[in-house]
Design an enzyme around this catalytic site. Sequence first.
Site, PDB file in Angstrom:
ATOM      1  N   GLU A 265       0.809  -1.233   0.017  1.00 20.19           N
ATOM      2  CA  GLU A 265      -0.008  -0.175   0.111  1.00 20.19           C
ATOM      3  C   GLU A 265       1.073   1.263   0.046  1.00 20.19           C
ATOM      4  OE1 GLU A 265      -0.631  -2.502   1.732  1.00 20.19           O
ATOM      5  OE2 GLU A 265      -2.412  -3.377   0.808  1.00 20.19           O
TER       6      GLU A 265
ATOM      7  N   HIS B 146     -11.699  -6.576   7.677  1.00 18.22           N
ATOM      8  CA  HIS B 146     -12.389  -6.301   6.763  1.00 18.22           C
ATOM      9  C   HIS B 146     -13.665  -5.418   7.047  1.00 18.22           C
ATOM     10  CE1 HIS B 146     -10.227 -10.094   5.716  1.00 18.22           C
ATOM     11  NE2 HIS B 146     -10.108  -9.558   4.535  1.00 18.22           N
TER      12      HIS B 146
HETATM   13  C1  LIG Z   1      -1.876  -5.242   4.002  1.00 20.03           C
HETATM   14  C2  LIG Z   1      -2.790  -6.014   3.076  1.00 20.03           C
HETATM   15  N1  LIG Z   1      -3.121  -5.584   1.721  1.00 20.03           N
HETATM   16  C3  LIG Z   1      -3.939  -6.509   1.075  1.00 20.03           C
HETATM   17  C4  LIG Z   1      -4.792  -7.523   1.481  1.00 20.03           C
HETATM   18  C5  LIG Z   1      -5.680  -8.211   0.676  1.00 20.03           C
HETATM   19  N2  LIG Z   1      -5.175  -9.511   0.347  1.00 20.03           N
HETATM   20  C6  LIG Z   1      -5.561 -10.789   0.867  1.00 20.03           C
HETATM   21  S1  LIG Z   1      -4.778 -11.883   0.395  1.00 20.03           S
HETATM   22  C7  LIG Z   1      -3.882 -11.035  -0.801  1.00 20.03           C
HETATM   23  C8  LIG Z   1      -3.176 -11.727  -1.346  1.00 20.03           C
HETATM   24  C9  LIG Z   1      -1.892 -12.353  -0.830  1.00 20.03           C
HETATM   25  O1  LIG Z   1      -1.043 -13.225  -1.831  1.00 20.03           O
HETATM   26  P1  LIG Z   1       0.272 -14.067  -1.251  1.00 20.03           P
HETATM   27  O2  LIG Z   1       0.984 -12.982  -0.279  1.00 20.03           O
HETATM   28  O3  LIG Z   1       0.953 -14.480  -2.354  1.00 20.03           O
HETATM   29  O4  LIG Z   1      -0.561 -15.358  -0.408  1.00 20.03           O
HETATM   30  P2  LIG Z   1      -1.421 -16.418  -0.908  1.00 20.03           P
HETATM   31  O5  LIG Z   1      -2.801 -15.952  -0.678  1.00 20.03           O
HETATM   32  O6  LIG Z   1      -1.319 -16.633  -2.425  1.00 20.03           O
HETATM   33  O7  LIG Z   1      -0.953 -17.580   0.035  1.00 20.03           O
HETATM   34  C10 LIG Z   1      -4.305  -9.895  -0.749  1.00 20.03           C
HETATM   35  C11 LIG Z   1      -3.785  -8.794  -1.765  1.00 20.03           C
HETATM   36  C12 LIG Z   1      -4.393  -7.796   2.834  1.00 20.03           C
HETATM   37  N3  LIG Z   1      -4.944  -8.995   3.407  1.00 20.03           N
HETATM   38  N4  LIG Z   1      -3.532  -7.065   3.565  1.00 20.03           N
END
Ligand SMILES: Cc1ncc(C[n+]2csc(CCOP(=O)(O)OP(=O)(O)O)c2C)c(N)n1
Lengths: 370, 370, 327, 327
Positions: free
Chosen positions: D62, D131
């Site tokens: 962010e 959320h």
């Molecule tokens: C600080 C933050 N920004 C955005 C989100 C929304 N979000 C939830 S999961 C995700 C993707 C995460 O991807 P990754 O770290 O590769 O983990 P995966 O879900 O693929 O296991 C996002 C953008 C969040 N939870 N926290």
Amino acid sequence: MATWQDDSFEAFSEQSISLIDASDRWCGAFDLDLDDSTLIGFYEDLLRMRLLDERLNTLLRTGKTSFLAPCSGHEAAQTGIGRAMRRHHDWLFPYYRDQGLAVLLSSADEVLAQFQASCSDRNKARQMPGHPGSDQAHIFTVASSIAAQIPPAVGAAMAKQIQRSDEVVVTTFGDGATSEGDWHTAMNLAAVRKAPIVFACENNGYAISVRLAAQTATATIAEKARAYGMPGYRVDGMDVLACHYVMKQVIERARRGEGPALVDMAVYRYGPHSSSDDDSVYREADEVAAWKKRDPIDRFYRFLAARELIDEGADKALRDRIKGELAAASERAGAAGTAPVEWLFDDVLAELPWHLVDQRELLLGEVGGS
Amino acid sequence: MATWQDDSFEAFSEQSISLIDASDRWCGAFDLDLDDSTLIGFYEDLLRMRLLDERLNTLLRTGKTSFLAPCSGHEAAQTGIGRAMRRHHDWLFPYYRDQGLAVLLSSADEVLAQFQASCSDRNKARQMPGHPGSDQAHIFTVASSIAAQIPPAVGAAMAKQIQRSDEVVVTTFGDGATSEGDWHTAMNLAAVRKAPIVFACENNGYAISVRLAAQTATATIAEKARAYGMPGYRVDGMDVLACHYVMKQVIERARRGEGPALVDMAVYRYGPHSSSDDDSVYREADEVAAWKKRDPIDRFYRFLAARELIDEGADKALRDRIKGELAAASERAGAAGTAPVEWLFDDVLAELPWHLVDQRELLLGEVGGS
Amino acid sequence: MPSEPITLIKAIMHTLDQEMARNPNVIVLGEDVGRRGGVFLGTQGLLERYGPERVIDMPLAEGAIVGAAVGMASQGLRPVAEIQFADYVYPGFDQITTQMAKLRYRSGGQFSAPVTLRMPTGGGVGGGQHHSQSPEALFVHTAGLQTVMPSTPTDAVGLLRSAMRGADPVIFLEPKRLYRSVKEVVPAEFDFTVPIGKAMVRRIGADVTLISYGACMLEVARAADEMARAGVSAEVIDLRSLLPWDRDTVFESITKTGRAVIVAEAPGKASVASEIAASIAESCLDRLRAPPMRVTGFDTPYPYAQDKLYLPSVTRILNAAKYAIDY
Amino acid sequence: MPSEPITLIKAIMHTLDQEMARNPNVIVLGEDVGRRGGVFLGTQGLLERYGPERVIDMPLAEGAIVGAAVGMASQGLRPVAEIQFADYVYPGFDQITTQMAKLRYRSGGQFSAPVTLRMPTGGGVGGGQHHSQSPEALFVHTAGLQTVMPSTPTDAVGLLRSAMRGADPVIFLEPKRLYRSVKEVVPAEFDFTVPIGKAMVRRIGADVTLISYGACMLEVARAADEMARAGVSAEVIDLRSLLPWDRDTVFESITKTGRAVIVAEAPGKASVASEIAASIAESCLDRLRAPPMRVTGFDTPYPYAQDKLYLPSVTRILNAAKYAIDY
Ligand SMILES: Cc1ncc(C[n+]2csc(CCOP(=O)(O)OP(=O)(O)O)c2C)c(N)n1
Ligand SMILES: Cc1ncc(C[n+]2csc(CCOP(=O)(O)OP(=O)(O)O)c2C)c(N)n1
Ligand SMILES: [Mg+2]
Ligand SMILES: [Mg+2]
């Protein structure tokens, strides 16, 4: 023989580390030193994780839970991590996709209670499903914010140093998490302090819809360790033995005070990002199918079968037993009842200040609580 | 001959890059291609930066400015950076120790007006001294927060791509800044987008009192570029030609659309961190003295003298002229008068909302303003 | 504690020293807290006395500082983390709101994060927009934190002890304008604490209640002096704790005076001053003889050239009080 | 704009589309805004229409999202950046407060950062503590920002246009609970805007003024209905802009009704509700027949199991109004 006195696996190797070859046989440069029952145990862990997702999907459909970030496809990584840790001794600072790992380190009862927002949730039903935590099992309660667990994980590892404890901290996260600022601040701090921590990346190549190539310009996550002066290992994340042995090596290295390491496990997310996602919008069915051919459970089944440690009958029996156990745990979670209204206010602080006492009274008056 | 069509300097070289050797002679693998007047111009820039610090110290003593983060010891880096940029075309996103570089790219008048909180400060005397900025000279106004300029710098570079502009962005920062989360988020983003930006680290080995070894476990800042898939260069930051040529190479590479680079210039901070600091508490006088033996101005003087481009007389005359110019600029800044009270409210937003109109009225009523 | 009068910053330093001596779990961490002893010298001498394992010069990353402190606290240590200036807390803001403030709640009380997070706040020192901010409202708005700001050396000792011995995270705001402006003999007893949540009536009065905290207590005291000379009797309350704040003491005073002027140098919109004013209006309406007035910093970024004009001045306080009294 | 009724999230999507079509400087950036079209589908179809240079799937950071938007804006582009959930804005908070909010001021107006920063806010969707948050107070407290929150598709169109065409940064908060709950035909004219700083009187009444914004407008409307059935006439104001907020409309209403109930789901301490209440008390005291009442979210982290109980309920609003009327 693998000895953990030296770095048996080379950091930053060109090829990712595998210990099970294309014909499902051991291909380590050292002898496999896990006994048969341990190997069967690994298989059981893998299966339990897969079946947990199934159970959770059922709970979703029947309205007994409300959210799921499935771990299917990550089982070898999570089993490898969990089995390399000393249970109830080493600490896990996990993320929201680690329900499989959490069950391995705590219990199905604990994890399902959290998923079902049950009165028996140690975390008092405070968060959406998929956010377990357990002081008893040394699992730091998950927060949804990406990478937010990582600085505290390093702080906990620094505490272990100061306390002369031999507990090691493991923190897990996805590939997307490596872009966050606090992933960096934590990696850097851990290396500077030589903290006893292992950074384990469950690298499934996607952050929701964003592919790794849009996430970073490096080919792997492992090589990012170079920026911190710590070793980085690229591991076949669909190979439970590779995940296990590499994790074991770096955990024991950390325990010896030789500092942190980064382990980059190439896994794949079989399902959508979560029960709120539709992955067909951003990836091809072909890609999913290709990865499923490397399924960690099938592979390990063949590995065990070749050693005559398992056959179809035993596999079926094992699956049935686990399903039964999960169903029973889910039953118990449901039977414990739901969270009381008062829990809305408890634990904001150890003692409620006046404004929360007032607010609790207001709410209880409204809903006719105690 | 240095040609900028290829990577003449190798990234991640073991040795840091020097072009002036221990006996103050050119030691490049290519021919020096700067003409004599340009070389003298470099020397003048170096001197102006050193003399600017002197002038600012005088202003401090006489209460005409209130703060200084001296740039002495960083002159070769700042001159090398500034001379590699296209003036008033490429963009600088600097940090608080870049007054020398800011003078090179804008003017002594602009920078001294800022230091003296003069009515002639383009930034309307809104910040403490050492925070210049100039839309005309393409200098993004400094904010004190470490690393905060870096994500906007990448955004500006992305804008240049989108706008099909051939302007390149250069952002500068200290070694300490590389620990911040937003340094990481910005480096990563720039590499993913292949943005036309150069990250120039004025690595003086200290963040106030904190030594590099407590800041990071890597030996250099340059190698951190590996985590982002961009080239990193370790440069002798007391060698103005090395700084210049490396910066030139990576700026032109970025201009050609080949992506960002990190340049790690090993400099030293001669003075305290700032006029509020006492560096004797945390470092030895010996260390300072040792670095001063490698003084970039002395070294370049000898380099020029060996080429018969300068002698003591010319040097003295040059210094006197610069001193005079700086004094005159400072005079003009002082003569312009101080900032009016109303400036407290302007520019919070383009148009003042009611609450600020009210507050301005309140204050003007109190102090008897217009 | 020394028996001679000491400044507020020395009071903090001595308290840290004493608590470190007493409790081996206390860890001090932050930028330049080691050899430098903190840029305001709040941790001077601690590295020499307690060593680099307990006095940690951190890399330049507030997220790591706050986050590491949370992690340490979760494992039973008692970290006191320093943010060099409150203006630089923002890179650590996610760790504050997501981890420090919510760990106890989200874990159902299994884990907690009793971190004391120290930071110098406030203006009037010529520091411009990034060395003058007063972000207390952000913390007061964030459930799960306690926020305090002492205005005297004694309160600094007492509140810091409460923070360091308590069960929960405390944002410990230090009014840097007061660091060296007052000297006081502080209580010698090692068990002396100032409870979090209790205000202090600094002056008893009948006509108007001046409510403030931190560095503005200076101007408030001067305003009260001037009012006294003009025959107006002001009650002066130093909140000390901003959340939980001492409703009883404030409301009692309003019951008596019927008038409130709330003074704080932070920008006014959605501020602590707004909270106090709204609460007074909500609970004391029938006792109010005049509107609860706010005298706050302007809703601008903190300026440089007009540094002193930004702060609530004695004149501004007097005008607000006069308005309330003449209402 | 489609001529049939559309939801709030579709209204946002169409407005982004139109503005992108009209102005090549408009850039959309954020996590999953590309092929995924945003997790709430606010940017659906934009990648296909405007390509990956103008619709940018950003790395998961962010700070980089906000910071890059600021940098783009400083160079004449018009970025619309998305934070996936308001709960995740904190890693970008330094870039918001240090850069976005202060760039114009600190540069003396040489540079500006007209970024529109969109984020879904609020609870009631079973999202638990990360959320469901409503962090508007943090933005309202930060000088240099404008903060708005529409509660209807039409206002979403009008406010988003104002934000995207204006000279300064706007925090554009989207009440996710309303994303798909109401459909409305939105104005077709391309020049239709809703000015920032203007509230909307949703219902004219005489006995009490209900002041709210965002998703709580639902409960407020229901409460007003119930009150009408009981013979109480409530005036309902939708603030729409939280800073600058529409003092004139609010004070005029209070002049008429003498009673105010401010409803918002964010935690109450040092909140927007506090600000409105304090301002009413300060400026309308003699017209007040009852204390200005706040009905807000509780000062706890957002819960999961008690999701619906956390939000200001119709009952809670009615009780507060009744208190004010019976006062
Ligand atoms: C600080 C933050 N920004 C955005 C989100 C929304 N979000 C939830 S999961 C995700 C993707 C995460 O991807 P990754 O770290 O590769 O983990 P995966 O879900 O693929 O296991 C996002 C953008 C969040 N939870 N926290
Ligand atoms: C976010 C932030 N945290 C802390 C500070 C306080 N501070 C000012 S300068 C400085 C050290 C910076 O060191 P470095 O980046 O190496 O630059 P140098 O001053 O050595 O040129 C610190 C900690 C700050 N300005 N911003
Ligand atoms: Mg992933
Ligand atoms: Mg430095």
